[in-house]
Design a protein around this motif. Structure first.
Motif, PDB file in Angstrom:
ATOM      1  N   LEU A   1      -3.057  46.595  -9.188  1.00  0.00           N
ATOM      2  CA  LEU A   1      -3.466  46.500  -7.794  1.00  0.00           C
ATOM      3  C   LEU A   1      -4.277  45.243  -7.543  1.00  0.00           C
ATOM      4  O   LEU A   1      -4.051  44.510  -6.577  1.00  0.00           O
ATOM      5  N   VAL A   2      -5.229  44.951  -8.427  1.00  0.00           N
ATOM      6  CA  VAL A   2      -6.064  43.754  -8.280  1.00  0.00           C
ATOM      7  C   VAL A   2      -5.221  42.492  -8.444  1.00  0.00           C
ATOM      8  O   VAL A   2      -5.372  41.511  -7.699  1.00  0.00           O
ATOM      9  N   ALA A   3      -4.319  42.504  -9.415  1.00  0.00           N
ATOM     10  CA  ALA A   3      -3.433  41.353  -9.609  1.00  0.00           C
ATOM     11  C   ALA A   3      -2.577  41.121  -8.368  1.00  0.00           C
ATOM     12  O   ALA A   3      -2.310  39.975  -7.985  1.00  0.00           O
ATOM     13  N   GLY A   4      -2.168  42.207  -7.739  1.00  0.00           N
ATOM     14  CA  GLY A   4      -1.372  42.082  -6.528  1.00  0.00           C
ATOM     15  C   GLY A   4      -2.138  41.436  -5.397  1.00  0.00           C
ATOM     16  O   GLY A   4      -1.597  40.600  -4.659  1.00  0.00           O
TER      17      GLY A   4
ATOM     18  N   LEU B   1      -2.331  37.670  -5.942  1.00  0.00           N
ATOM     19  CA  LEU B   1      -1.098  37.012  -5.534  1.00  0.00           C
ATOM     20  C   LEU B   1      -0.949  37.018  -4.016  1.00  0.00           C
ATOM     21  O   LEU B   1      -0.392  36.075  -3.430  1.00  0.00           O
ATOM     22  N   ALA B   2      -1.469  38.052  -3.369  1.00  0.00           N
ATOM     23  CA  ALA B   2      -1.361  38.145  -1.911  1.00  0.00           C
ATOM     24  C   ALA B   2      -2.030  36.971  -1.224  1.00  0.00           C
ATOM     25  O   ALA B   2      -1.663  36.611  -0.099  1.00  0.00           O
ATOM     26  N   ALA B   3      -2.995  36.342  -1.883  1.00  0.00           N
ATOM     27  CA  ALA B   3      -3.664  35.193  -1.280  1.00  0.00           C
ATOM     28  C   ALA B   3      -2.671  34.083  -0.968  1.00  0.00           C
ATOM     29  O   ALA B   3      -2.794  33.381   0.043  1.00  0.00           O
ATOM     30  N   MET B   4      -1.678  33.898  -1.831  1.00  0.00           N
ATOM     31  CA  MET B   4      -0.658  32.882  -1.553  1.00  0.00           C
ATOM     32  C   MET B   4       0.168  33.260  -0.332  1.00  0.00           C
ATOM     33  O   MET B   4       0.407  32.432   0.553  1.00  0.00           O
TER      34      MET B   4
ATOM     35  N   TRP C   1     -11.436  35.982  -8.137  1.00  0.00           N
ATOM     36  CA  TRP C   1     -11.618  35.188  -6.930  1.00  0.00           C
ATOM     37  C   TRP C   1     -11.107  33.765  -7.122  1.00  0.00           C
ATOM     38  O   TRP C   1     -10.546  33.168  -6.202  1.00  0.00           O
ATOM     39  N   ALA C   2     -11.309  33.212  -8.323  1.00  0.00           N
ATOM     40  CA  ALA C   2     -10.783  31.869  -8.610  1.00  0.00           C
ATOM     41  C   ALA C   2      -9.260  31.875  -8.601  1.00  0.00           C
ATOM     42  O   ALA C   2      -8.618  30.921  -8.126  1.00  0.00           O
TER      43      ALA C   2
END
Length: 519
Positions: free
Chosen positions: A319-322, A325-328, A376-377
């Motif tokens: 979920l966190v990894a998703g 990636l959602a930031a892109m 966050w980075a």
């Protein structure tokens, strides 16, 4: 030929086209745009959901070294069918091609959901890709038909919002399904969306079609598929299934190159080529296609390996990894909406140049991610790269659509989408080759203290993905995690190199408005 009358909210964009060709549309543009956005959501959700579910799929079905095929086979079948759909759209109309594509995409989704092994899932993804080859380019072609260049600035924002919503829903649903239900639900979700999209298009989008006979370039389609299929096979399996300099590797790569050379010869002689070579004969069209090629490769590289880095190296949940990636896919639609206003002021190429700068910056940020970086980075790097991709891809696509009439718009849009899909397919293969080669080397020469507990192949990476984390000895997990970091870091370095190529591709496009003509 399609003979209709434009209607709906605002001036018809195709009045000039109608005067020249007798072609137009009779539609309520608002409802049709909503149906197109819903159709686009099929591809958008599929792109964001499956990327975050890969670790869970690998844990369930195995085959870490094969997982790039989930992207490559989908993108390959999508790429090679896009030009065919573009050709049919200009002769049969947009609507039947869109329906056919949605139907195949939904069939592939069902097959993906019931897949029992990685090879079965790969085959099902191929069926999905054949359907996706119609959905996305037909959506963009219909928009190009219904809206003027000025109006497309606003419509690009609407379509970009689909990717924005998918950027939030996709990774969230992918993470929730992977952790609490099953990754198979990410494919079943497409069924109700596709059904509603078909209903909306059938109700609101009308074409009057005068069909004419056409000759399908079967030889070109086969050579294109075989050529790129063999090249991708050689790139993904070279150094893993066989040595790079071995007879199988060389024969596959050489045969693929020969098939592509034969494809060019066939296209020059074909009456109705599957991919007309004239679409690469002008600077604006060739530059737009080259930019799309690089954008596709960058997108798949980040989408494939950023979640793997976040989960396997940083130890985050799916979920966190998703969300990282959602930031892109949040940055992309936001900048695409802005691009629609900017290119009306400073031009298509200059807008894309600004985007290329962000692409390079975001790609360089990914190379700075370390074994202990924060989520966050990761999200910040993805966001900057997404902003760059949005500012680059939107103006270049509108530019190539704006220099041709209705009867060629499907072909040039299809060629641009083909280039992006091809870039994604080849990019997935190249990045997969980089990651697999790195992992194979690391796992072939482990420290003596863990050698007995470590599988000697790239699939050992699954030891730090999914449910295996708890059962893996600490020393082995640390070594696998370090190896996975090396593999993803090498992919991120390749992304930075590709970012520089984006800049070169944009610079190859003409800047002056009088150069944006096609006869």
């Amino acid at each position: 030929m399609v003979a209709t009358t434009a209607g709906g909210d605002g001036p018809s964009p195709t009045d000039d086209d109608q005067a020249a060709t007798g072609v137009g549309f009779r539609s309520d543009r608002g409802p049709v745009l909503a149906a197109i956005m819903l159709s686009t959501s099929l591809v958008a959700l599929d792109a964001t959901i499956i990327a975050t579910a890969v670790p869970s799929i690998v844990h369930d079905l195995g085959g870490f070294s094969q997982f790039p095929w989930l992207f490559s086979i989908y993108l390959l079948t999508q790429a090679v069918t896009v030009p065919i759909y573009g050709k049919f759209a200009d002769s049969l109309g947009r609507k039947p091609v869109m329906f056919f594509g949605i139907a195949l995409f939904l069939l592939g989704s069902v097959l993906c959901g019931v897949a029992w092994s990685m090879p079965a899932l790969i085959v099902a993804r191929a069926v999905q890709g054949i359907g996706a080859g119609a959905v996305q380019p037909m959506s963009m072609t219909i928009v190009g038909d219904l809206y003027t260049v000025q109006e497309r600035a606003r419509v690009q924002g609407y379509l970009a919002s689909v990717w924005g919503v998918s950027a939030v829903l996709g990774p969230t649903l992918g993470g929730v399904f992977s952790e609490y239900l099953s990754w198979r639900w990410i494919f079943y979700l497409n069924l109700p969306l596709g059904a509603v999209a078909c209903w909306a298009l059938a109700r609101h989008f009308t074409e009057r079609i005068t069909r004419h006979r056409h000759r399908v370039d079967y030889a070109g389609a086969v050579l294109l598929t075989v050529g790129f299929g063999l090249l991708i096979l050689g790139l993904l399996e070279g150094g893993v299934a066989w040595p790079w300099a071995s007879a199988p590797s060389l024969s596959i790569l050489v045969t693929g190159a020969v098939a592509l050379a034969a494809f060019v010869v066939v296209e020059r002689r074909a009456v109705e080529p599957v991919l007309p070579l004239w679409v690469f004969g002008r600077r604006i069209l060739a530059g737009g296609s080259l930019t799309a090629l690089c954008v596709g490769a960058l997108t798949i590289g980040l989408s494939s390996y950023l979640p793997t880095y976040a989960e396997g190296v940083l130890g985050t949940s799916a979920l966190v990894a998703g969300f990282a990636l959602a930031a892109m896919t949040v940055g992309w639609p936001l900048s695409a909406s802005l691009a629609g206003r900017v290119y009306l002021r400073i031009g298509f190429r200059d807008t894309a140049l600004v985007g290329a700068g962000f692409v390079i910056g975001g790609a360089l940020l990914t190379t700075l991610l370390g074994p202990r970086s924060t989520v966050w980075a990761v999200a910040a790097a993805a966001f900057v790269l997404g902003v760059g991709l949005g500012l680059t891809s939107s103006p270049t696509l509108v530019a190539v659509q704006s220099v041709v009439g209705w009867d060629r718009r499907g072909v040039v849009t299809g060629a641009n989408m083909f280039s992006r899909s091809l870039g994604s397919a080849v990019g997935a293969a190249v990045f997969g080759a980089i990651a697999n080669a790195t992992l194979a080397d690391r796992f072939a020469h482990p420290p003596a203290r863990i050698a007995a507990d470590l599988p000697r192949q790239a699939d050992a990476a699954s030891l730090v993905l999914g449910g295996h984390r708890q059962a893996t000895p600490t020393a082995v997990a640390d070594y696998v995690r370090a190896s996975l970091y090396d593999a993803t870091h090498h992919v991120f370095v390749a992304l930075a190199v590709l970012g520089a190529l984006v800049l070169g591709a944009v610079l190859s496009m003409p800047r002056r408005s009088q150069d944006l003509t096609f006869e």
